[in-house]
Design a protein around this motif. Structure first.
Motif, PDB file in Angstrom:
ATOM      1  N   ASP A 187      -0.430 -11.664   8.633  1.00 41.90           N
ATOM      2  CA  ASP A 187      -1.398 -10.569   8.745  1.00 41.90           C
ATOM      3  C   ASP A 187      -2.828 -11.055   8.513  1.00 41.90           C
ATOM      4  O   ASP A 187      -3.560 -10.550   7.649  1.00 41.90           O
ATOM      5  N   HIS A 362      -4.273 -16.154   1.482  1.00 44.76           N
ATOM      6  CA  HIS A 362      -2.950 -16.615   1.066  1.00 44.76           C
ATOM      7  C   HIS A 362      -2.880 -18.119   1.215  1.00 44.76           C
ATOM      8  O   HIS A 362      -1.818 -18.653   1.523  1.00 44.76           O
ATOM      9  N   TRP A 387       3.869 -17.419   3.621  1.00 46.05           N
ATOM     10  CA  TRP A 387       3.693 -15.967   3.760  1.00 46.05           C
ATOM     11  C   TRP A 387       4.924 -15.363   4.427  1.00 46.05           C
ATOM     12  O   TRP A 387       5.241 -15.731   5.577  1.00 46.05           O
ATOM     13  N   ASN A 425       4.105 -15.807  -0.941  1.00 45.36           N
ATOM     14  CA  ASN A 425       3.771 -14.388  -0.925  1.00 45.36           C
ATOM     15  C   ASN A 425       4.814 -13.585  -0.153  1.00 45.36           C
ATOM     16  O   ASN A 425       5.091 -13.877   1.018  1.00 45.36           O
ATOM     17  N   GLU A 426       5.435 -12.629  -0.848  1.00 48.73           N
ATOM     18  CA  GLU A 426       6.316 -11.644  -0.207  1.00 48.73           C
ATOM     19  C   GLU A 426       7.421 -12.287   0.625  1.00 48.73           C
ATOM     20  O   GLU A 426       7.648 -11.903   1.784  1.00 48.73           O
ATOM     21  N   TYR A 485       2.908  -0.967  -2.403  1.00 47.49           N
ATOM     22  CA  TYR A 485       1.990  -0.079  -1.667  1.00 47.49           C
ATOM     23  C   TYR A 485       2.444   1.375  -1.766  1.00 47.49           C
ATOM     24  O   TYR A 485       2.536   2.100  -0.755  1.00 47.49           O
ATOM     25  N   TYR A 489       2.331   2.490   2.307  1.00 47.62           N
ATOM     26  CA  TYR A 489       3.542   2.199   3.104  1.00 47.62           C
ATOM     27  C   TYR A 489       4.744   2.933   2.541  1.00 47.62           C
ATOM     28  O   TYR A 489       5.782   3.047   3.195  1.00 47.62           O
ATOM     29  N   GLU A 512      -0.984  -7.009  -5.364  1.00 48.47           N
ATOM     30  CA  GLU A 512      -1.458  -6.254  -4.204  1.00 48.47           C
ATOM     31  C   GLU A 512      -1.095  -4.780  -4.380  1.00 48.47           C
ATOM     32  O   GLU A 512       0.031  -4.470  -4.769  1.00 48.47           O
ATOM     33  N   TRP A 557      -5.537  -4.880  -3.060  1.00 48.69           N
ATOM     34  CA  TRP A 557      -5.594  -5.442  -1.698  1.00 48.69           C
ATOM     35  C   TRP A 557      -6.593  -4.595  -0.912  1.00 48.69           C
ATOM     36  O   TRP A 557      -6.286  -3.511  -0.522  1.00 48.69           O
ATOM     37  N   ARG A 567      -3.694  -5.178  13.892  1.00 44.48           N
ATOM     38  CA  ARG A 567      -4.252  -3.919  13.387  1.00 44.48           C
ATOM     39  C   ARG A 567      -5.113  -3.287  14.484  1.00 44.48           C
ATOM     40  O   ARG A 567      -6.312  -3.579  14.565  1.00 44.48           O
ATOM     41  N   ASN A 577      -7.792  -5.222   9.253  1.00 43.30           N
ATOM     42  CA  ASN A 577      -7.059  -4.605   8.152  1.00 43.30           C
ATOM     43  C   ASN A 577      -8.124  -3.923   7.305  1.00 43.30           C
ATOM     44  O   ASN A 577      -9.045  -4.576   6.809  1.00 43.30           O
ATOM     45  N   LYS A 579      -8.032  -2.305   4.404  1.00 43.38           N
ATOM     46  CA  LYS A 579      -7.731  -1.985   2.997  1.00 43.38           C
ATOM     47  C   LYS A 579      -8.835  -2.498   2.055  1.00 43.38           C
ATOM     48  O   LYS A 579      -8.696  -2.477   0.835  1.00 43.38           O
TER      49      LYS A 579
END
Ligand code: GCU
Length: 608
Positions: A187, A362, A387, A425-426, A485, A489, A512, A557, A567, A577, A579
């Motif tokens: 992302d 990241h 990521w 990350n994630e 989120y 989300y 985040e 985030w 996006r 993005n 945010k």
């Protein structure tokens, strides 16, 4: 010392030019090659770079020959760097040349430079970063290759140089592949090019290529007892017994050491009462290193960072991290961030919101970010771009990850501001991934036992209003990063008030959280995309987060809206993005003010 870097074996050339990462190169006098470079673009399959078997060609554009335009010799080349347009280095190609905005592929860079090699010296080409794969030739001789878009590399060009005019050709390939790091999908915008400084560094035959000077990290720490410094200096090319001096005048340190067979001169020295580095007093000491003809002076802060149960202790004091996430994108002008002005702009916003912490996401950012954080007293979370989904089942991908980790830690091990190394990350919670990342976390500890190891874990699973984080990867971490989120989300903003977290008994950073808002878009708190709605999401987040006993840090985030190809809601996202607490042009949203007030009052979370 065996350094594993992301080198691809060079066929044919006898003495492999040394490829390394020169620590503290930004403290050395260099010949900058920044500026305008000629460029040529190659669409896939990029036949001037790759042969049919995928191997690299040395007799394509790398030769930098010129077409027979005005003589009657047979027609030859159909390219000419000399008359080709130029791109600025450092910088991504996407935001410089509109026709390259969405280009992913190979761009060839070429420039001439004058240099007369001095006897008994070695010259390196330093590349701050090049995204993603890069191949380097000097005077038609292949010098080195590198994979990874966010860490520096230094390649020896001594043997390829000639007195007077020389030229360098660098092919940079930003094409994405499944086994890359990051992999195919992420992302953020895939900016390609020579995105950071390029320079020539001339050194004596024996030179300091690596050093580590830090506060001795004993099992216990007390700010009241006299401290010791420890570390090493590595002298490349030095026989055992080579003298090395380490001087820190302000700390009364003046050491004369000798290298061992591995070229390393380790040391430990009493340092009396040092002014320890912290956000309140970001004290940096001048550290003079010398060996033979070579010398280097760095500015290093000394501090102790550790965990104690669920507390994070800086110099023995429990701390709470008040920060934000930030991508390496330049405020106002856009594109990859690389300049001191970019760093000053970013830290300007962080200081304005009273932040003492930033998660550089990241991937490793330009070294100026760490240098600026060192000076301004902002603590840093630094991460390698594992990521979400990468090929965790492939040993060759583990080797890449370990090499990126090595490069990240080697470049910034002497930066007091860096307190956390993040390995991912994630990433999906499965045994193959957990084993991969647990090994990587332990590799980080082997490389640097003085900092905290973390990772940003993906959302918890819910049992009613209980958010349960039981990802086994947490066992391998010193500090747990939690991304969530709720209110964007997942669920409605106000649902956060009821949520109760079950988290590991370790320090936790909410790494985040947030929602999207188009700057200047105003309306009701339930109206998505408005600044008011974004504030509302954060206010409910504060209710939820404030109840978590082991919460030791906040990183919303994200500090600034950033480009991301996925996006695409017209009029709202338009490729960004959204945010951010500020827009990509530096305009603050209401949420920025909310964090300014929250961090000034330290009203969310406690250090212990
Ligand atoms: C994820 C991810 C970010 C991404 C963010 C988002 O959590 O880590 O890289 O940009 O969510 O969806 O906005």
């Amino acid at each position: 010392m065996v350094l594993f870097f992301l080198a691809i074996a060079l066929p044919g050339s006898a003495q492999q030019p040394l490829k390394t990462l020169l620590v503290g190169v930004d403290q050395r006098s260099v010949i900058s090659l920044d500026g305008q470079w000629h460029y040529l673009v190659e669409q896939p399959p990029a036949g001037e770079l790759y042969k049919a078997d995928g191997k690299v060609r040395d007799n394509g554009y790398a030769l930098n020959t010129h077409p027979n335009l005005y003589n009657r010799d047979p027609h030859n080349e159909e390219y000419d760097f000399a008359t080709a347009p130029t791109l600025r280095v450092p910088g991504d190609w996407n935001t410089q040349e509109p026709s390259l905005f969405r280009f992913e592929g190979v761009v060839w860079y070429q420039r001439d430079f004058d240099l007369t090699p001095q006897p008994n010296t070695r010259t390196f080409l330093h590349i701050g970063a090049a995204n993603y794969r890069s191949f380097v030739w000097v005077n038609q001789k292949r010098i080195c290759d590198h994979e990874g878009g966010f860490t520096p590399f230094d390649c020896e060009v001594t043997a390829a140089l000639k007195p007077g005019s020389n030229f360098v050709v660098i092919a940079v390939d930003s094409t994405r592949h499944a086994d890359d790091i990051p992999s195919l999908v992420y992302d953020w915008f895939n900016y390609g090019g020579l995105t950071r400084d390029v320079s020539l560094v001339t050194l004596p035959e024996q030179f300091i290529d690596d050093y580590d000077v830090h506060l001795k990290h004993d099992s216990t720490f007390s700010p009241t007892v006299p401290q010791s410094l420890e570390g090493y200096v590595h002298v490349e090319g030095a026989p055992a017994g080579t003298p090395v001096t380490v001087r820190i005048p302000e700390a009364g340190i003046d050491l004369t050491l000798k290298t061992g067979v591995d070229g390393r001169a380790p040391f430990e020295a009493k340092a009396g009462r040092l002014t320890l580095w912290s956000p309140a007093s970001p004290k940096l000491y001048k550290v003079d290193l010398r060996s033979g003809q070579d010398s280097l002076t760095d500015e290093i802060g000394f501090r102790d960072i550790r965990v104690d149960g669920t507390r994070i202790l800086l110099n023995g004091q429990a701390i709470f991290l008040e920060g934000a996430n930030m991508h390496a994108e330049a405020p106002y002008r856009g594109g990859r961030a690389y300049s001191q002005q970019d760093a000053d702009n970013i830290f300007g916003f962080l200081k304005e919101m009273h932040a003492n912490f930033v998660r550089l996401c990241h991937y490793p950012h330009d070294e100026r970010m760490e240098r600026t954080a060192d000076r301004l007293g902002v603590m840093i979370w630094s991460e390698i771009p594992l990521w979400q989904r990468i090929s965790f089942d492939k040993p060759e991908v583990y080797a890449k990850a370990a090499a990126m980790l090595n490069e990240m830690i080697r470049r910034d091990r002497n930066k007091a501001s860096v307190i956390l190394w993040s390995v991912s990350n994630e990433t999906p919670n499965n045994p193959t991934r957990t084993e991969f990342l647990t090994n990587l976390a332990n590799e980080a500890r082997r490389l640097d036992s003085t900092r905290l190891i973390t990772s940003a874990l993906i959302g918890p699973h819910f049992v009613g209003n209980r958010a349960v984080q039981d990802d086994p990867l947490a066992q391998a971490l010193d500090v747990v990063g939690q991304n969530e989120y709720v209110g964007w989300y997942d669920r409605r903003p106000e649902d956060a008030d009821q949520i109760v977290w079950t988290l590991p008994q370790k320090p936790v950073i909410m790494s985040e959280f947030g929602s999207e808002a188009k700057q200047g878009n105003h309306g009701g708190i339930d109206q998505r995309w408005t600044e008011e709605q974004q504030v509302n999401v954060f206010q409910h987040q504060f209710v939820m987060i404030g109840k978590i006993p082991q919460i030791r840090g906040l990183a919303p985030w994200v500090l600034m809206d950033f480009r991301s190809p996925g996006r695409n809601i017209p009029g709202l996202q338009d490729g960004y993005n959204r945010k951010g607490l500020i827009s990509e042009t530096g305009q603050k949203k209401l949420a920025f003010q909310l964090f300014e007030e929250t961090y000034k009052a330290h009203s969310v979370g406690k250090a212990e």
